[in-house]
Each structure stands twice: as C-alpha cells, then as structure tokens.
Enzyme design. Sequence first.
Site, PDB file in Angstrom:
ATOM      1  N   GLY A 118      50.475  38.175  35.045  1.00  0.00           N
ATOM      2  CA  GLY A 118      50.606  39.115  34.159  1.00  0.00           C
ATOM      3  C   GLY A 118      51.298  38.263  32.272  1.00  0.00           C
ATOM      4  O   GLY A 118      51.864  37.476  32.597  1.00  0.00           O
ATOM      5  N   LYS A 170      54.161  29.605  27.343  1.00  0.00           N
ATOM      6  CA  LYS A 170      53.335  28.788  28.536  1.00  0.00           C
ATOM      7  C   LYS A 170      54.384  27.792  28.926  1.00  0.00           C
ATOM      8  O   LYS A 170      54.119  27.234  29.750  1.00  0.00           O
ATOM      9  CB  LYS A 170      52.311  28.806  28.345  1.00  0.00           C
ATOM     10  N   SER A 212      49.436  38.314  26.543  1.00  0.00           N
ATOM     11  CA  SER A 212      48.361  36.951  26.506  1.00  0.00           C
ATOM     12  C   SER A 212      47.261  36.111  25.023  1.00  0.00           C
ATOM     13  O   SER A 212      45.789  35.445  24.955  1.00  0.00           O
ATOM     14  CB  SER A 212      46.517  37.184  27.057  1.00  0.00           C
ATOM     15  N   TYR A 249      52.934  31.822  21.969  1.00  0.00           N
ATOM     16  CA  TYR A 249      52.106  32.403  22.620  1.00  0.00           C
ATOM     17  C   TYR A 249      52.727  31.046  23.977  1.00  0.00           C
ATOM     18  O   TYR A 249      52.769  30.369  24.687  1.00  0.00           O
ATOM     19  CB  TYR A 249      50.918  32.603  22.980  1.00  0.00           C
ATOM     20  N   SER A 289      39.678  28.995  28.884  1.00  0.00           N
ATOM     21  CA  SER A 289      38.485  30.319  28.041  1.00  0.00           C
ATOM     22  C   SER A 289      37.778  30.553  29.180  1.00  0.00           C
ATOM     23  O   SER A 289      36.376  30.802  30.123  1.00  0.00           O
ATOM     24  CB  SER A 289      37.453  30.607  27.110  1.00  0.00           C
ATOM     25  N   CYS A 290      38.434  31.583  29.697  1.00  0.00           N
ATOM     26  CA  CYS A 290      38.013  32.271  31.402  1.00  0.00           C
ATOM     27  C   CYS A 290      37.171  33.180  31.258  1.00  0.00           C
ATOM     28  O   CYS A 290      38.060  34.513  31.150  1.00  0.00           O
ATOM     29  CB  CYS A 290      38.733  32.179  32.417  1.00  0.00           C
TER      30      CYS A 290
HETATM   31  N1  LIG Z   1      41.247  34.498  29.070  1.00  0.00           N
HETATM   32  C1  LIG Z   1      41.827  33.429  29.317  1.00  0.00           C
HETATM   33  O1  LIG Z   1      40.479  32.932  28.777  1.00  0.00           O
HETATM   34  C2  LIG Z   1      42.740  32.977  29.383  1.00  0.00           C
HETATM   35  C3  LIG Z   1      43.159  31.642  28.797  1.00  0.00           C
HETATM   36  C4  LIG Z   1      44.406  31.021  28.769  1.00  0.00           C
HETATM   37  C5  LIG Z   1      45.846  31.790  29.266  1.00  0.00           C
HETATM   38  N2  LIG Z   1      45.054  32.427  29.871  1.00  0.00           N
HETATM   39  C6  LIG Z   1      46.301  33.483  31.109  1.00  0.00           C
HETATM   40  O2  LIG Z   1      45.883  34.262  32.109  1.00  0.00           O
HETATM   41  C7  LIG Z   1      46.575  35.472  31.929  1.00  0.00           C
HETATM   42  C8  LIG Z   1      45.662  36.341  32.211  1.00  0.00           C
HETATM   43  O3  LIG Z   1      44.344  36.567  30.786  1.00  0.00           O
HETATM   44  P1  LIG Z   1      43.537  37.727  30.327  1.00  0.00           P
HETATM   45  O4  LIG Z   1      42.920  37.343  29.627  1.00  0.00           O
HETATM   46  O5  LIG Z   1      43.500  38.265  32.149  1.00  0.00           O
HETATM   47  O6  LIG Z   1      44.838  38.346  29.570  1.00  0.00           O
HETATM   48  P2  LIG Z   1      44.535  40.334  29.654  1.00  0.00           P
HETATM   49  O7  LIG Z   1      46.060  40.360  28.485  1.00  0.00           O
HETATM   50  O8  LIG Z   1      43.422  40.766  29.632  1.00  0.00           O
HETATM   51  O9  LIG Z   1      46.152  40.632  31.049  1.00  0.00           O
HETATM   52  C9  LIG Z   1      47.262  40.442  31.070  1.00  0.00           C
HETATM   53  C10 LIG Z   1      47.871  41.609  31.772  1.00  0.00           C
HETATM   54  O10 LIG Z   1      48.977  41.566  31.732  1.00  0.00           O
HETATM   55  C11 LIG Z   1      49.856  42.609  31.600  1.00  0.00           C
HETATM   56  N3  LIG Z   1      51.783  42.323  31.095  1.00  0.00           N
HETATM   57  C12 LIG Z   1      51.108  42.671  29.771  1.00  0.00           C
HETATM   58  N4  LIG Z   1      53.319  42.127  29.629  1.00  0.00           N
HETATM   59  C13 LIG Z   1      53.102  42.664  31.199  1.00  0.00           C
HETATM   60  C14 LIG Z   1      55.201  42.678  31.791  1.00  0.00           C
HETATM   61  N5  LIG Z   1      55.741  42.725  30.742  1.00  0.00           N
HETATM   62  N6  LIG Z   1      54.519  43.252  33.566  1.00  0.00           N
HETATM   63  C15 LIG Z   1      53.654  43.519  33.413  1.00  0.00           C
HETATM   64  N7  LIG Z   1      52.601  43.064  32.872  1.00  0.00           N
HETATM   65  C16 LIG Z   1      52.153  43.126  32.251  1.00  0.00           C
HETATM   66  C17 LIG Z   1      49.299  43.614  30.487  1.00  0.00           C
HETATM   67  O11 LIG Z   1      49.171  45.162  30.411  1.00  0.00           O
HETATM   68  C18 LIG Z   1      47.898  42.308  31.005  1.00  0.00           C
HETATM   69  O12 LIG Z   1      47.132  43.983  31.972  1.00  0.00           O
HETATM   70  C19 LIG Z   1      47.537  35.501  31.237  1.00  0.00           C
HETATM   71  O13 LIG Z   1      48.770  34.973  31.303  1.00  0.00           O
HETATM   72  C20 LIG Z   1      46.794  34.667  30.540  1.00  0.00           C
HETATM   73  O14 LIG Z   1      48.001  34.016  29.102  1.00  0.00           O
HETATM   74  C21 LIG Z   1      44.198  33.786  29.769  1.00  0.00           C
END
Ligand SMILES: NC(=O)c1ccc[n+]([C@@H]2O[C@H](COP(=O)([O-])OP(=O)(O)OC[C@H]3O[C@@H](n4cnc5c(N)ncnc54)[C@H](O)[C@@H]3O)[C@@H](O)[C@H]2O)c1
Length: 266
Positions: A71, A139, A74, A135, A164-165
């Site tokens: 959470g 982290k 992101s 951001y 990048s997932c």
């Molecule tokens: N997608 C990727 O490739 C990638 C790459 C690097 C890091 N990440 C990290 O992995 C995690 C998941 O990524 P994602 O792509 O699913 O992001 P996303 O934005 O799709 O999901 C993050 C979720 O966190 C929730 N959120 C935000 N603020 C919040 C709060 N105050 N309380 C509760 N929930 C809250 C959002 O509503 C959202 O659903 C994130 O922490 C992101 O930084 C993802």
Amino acid sequence: MLERLLVTGAAGGVANLLRPRLVGVSKKFRLTDIRHFVSASDLDETMIGDLADSAFVDQLVQGCDGILHLGGVSTEQPFDEILPANIVGVYNIYRAAAKYDRPRVIFASSNHVTGAYRTQEIITPNDPFLPDSFYGASKVFGEAVAKVFFVKEGVESAIVRIGSCFEQPSDLRMMSTWFSPDDFAALIKSCFTVETLDCPTIFGVSNNARSFWRNTEISHLDWHSEARVEDLLGSMNEPNVSPEEVAAGLMDYHGGTWVKRPLGTG
Ligand SMILES: NC(=O)c1ccc[n+]([C@@H]2O[C@H](COP(=O)([O-])OP(=O)(O)OC[C@H]3O[C@@H](n4cnc5c(N)ncnc54)[C@H](O)[C@@H]3O)[C@@H](O)[C@H]2O)c1
C-alpha cells in the site's frame, strides 16, 4: 503455511497480479486499501482504511503472521501527498508488527531509490541510494524503517526494490526492469518459508539480459528468477522507444524519465 497474511494496497495493480498467485502461502488473507475494492475470493477478509491511521493499522496487523506491504502512493507526487501513506503508513505497519508478535514483512520498495544511476552502471544493494524523486526518497525512508525495526525489535523483512511488475513489458526500459509476477510470488513464498529471513534488500527483477541490478543478499533464500523478459517476448516485438521518450531520458537512467522531471510531478 501462514495462518493469516495481511496484504496492504489490495486494490492496486501488483496486489491484483499477486493475490491469485499466493494461494497456498496462507490459510487466510486480510486485504486492505483506502479505496473500496472487491476481492476475487469471498473467503478473504477486507478492511478499508488509511495506513496513516495508527489505530486502524493496529487492527489490521493484529492476528496476522505475515504482511505483504504494497500500500502507498506508487508514483511521483507532491510531498504532502506522499507523506501520509509512504512515510507515516510504513512506520505504522512496522510499529504495529513490533507490537503484535512480529509477523514477517515483505516491503514493496522501489527501483526509484536508485533511479538516478545511469543505465550503463550495474549496481547491487550495497551501492548508495540515489533516488530520483520524492517517491524514491519515501521508499528510502521505508527501507530505513524496515532496518531499524529489524535491528531494534527483531521484525524480519524482505525489502524488495520492485522494478516493473506487470504481466508483460510495455516500454523499452522494461526490457531491463521487468519483474515477472510469478517470480515475485515465488520470492514471497520463499521469504515466508525460509527459517531465518533477516532483513535482506533484494532487487525485484527477473533474469533479464539487460537488467541494471545484481542481487547479493538472496543466497539463503530458495529463490531465483525463473523468467526472462526476452523469452516472454517470443511472438511479440520488442517495445519501441519513441523520439519523445528518448528526449525525456527513458533510456538514460535506471529510473527512466523520472530523473528529468521536476520534483513532485508524476
Ligand atoms: N508496479 C510496479 O512495477 C512497482 C514498481 C516499484 C514499486 N512498486 C511498489 O509496489 C506497491 C504496489 O504497486 P502498485 O503498482 O500496485 O501500485 P497501485 O498504486 O496500483 O496500488 C497501491 C495501492 O495503495 C493504496 N493506498 C495509497 N495510499 C493509501 C493509504 N494512505 N492507505 C491505504 N492504502 C493506500 C492505493 O489506493 C492503491 O490501491 C507500491 O508500494 C509501489 O510503490 C510497484
């Protein structure tokens, strides 16, 4: 197998990729997000609330023996928008973990903690932070919180700097950074089953030929990447890079175009 795994950020993209892949990791799942969402399994518990609310996070963590902390904000945003989830929220998760029986935590960090390295440089988790954004800096803070709660309170964590997932790459940078959801799910299983996890920092990346990252802290885990972005492409063409993306620096830095953007703009 865990008894109950807490998954934060459950409405998000990565959680939706991972949830079906985590069957067998835990008997029960507690899913939470600040946004309303519907779980694919009606056996999952769902709780809606803000990670910045410490009393809510206490409720979330109680009764869980594992945490997958996805959470948060992101993308790059003004600092005030990042602060509640990524700074206060990550602290709340670890504080509650220390208070309620020390469940292991998988912390979704990001490649943007080192996003300002040049793409010619190959780095390991031992190299210094070089964040490219508020951001990325948030982290860095989360990684430090994970470490301090390990050192002082014995909360074990895997700090996973996700590349990048996604199911598949959508731009040329992802030929380097792609992290297969299957690889991520296997890493999570390994972190929850290894006898002693400690607090390793792990680049979450598949075995891509052009990866910028080498892992040095995973030898105790029964995990290695089973995927290569090159194999996945198979029948697909490699993503193109447009002149606009070249101008924006997509291929200049590990963090792609983020390095050249003004701070706080997503
Ligand atoms: N997608 C990727 O490739 C990638 C790459 C690097 C890091 N990440 C990290 O992995 C995690 C998941 O990524 P994602 O792509 O699913 O992001 P996303 O934005 O799709 O999901 C993050 C979720 O966190 C929730 N959120 C935000 N603020 C919040 C709060 N105050 N309380 C509760 N929930 C809250 C959002 O509503 C959202 O659903 C994130 O922490 C992101 O930084 C993802």
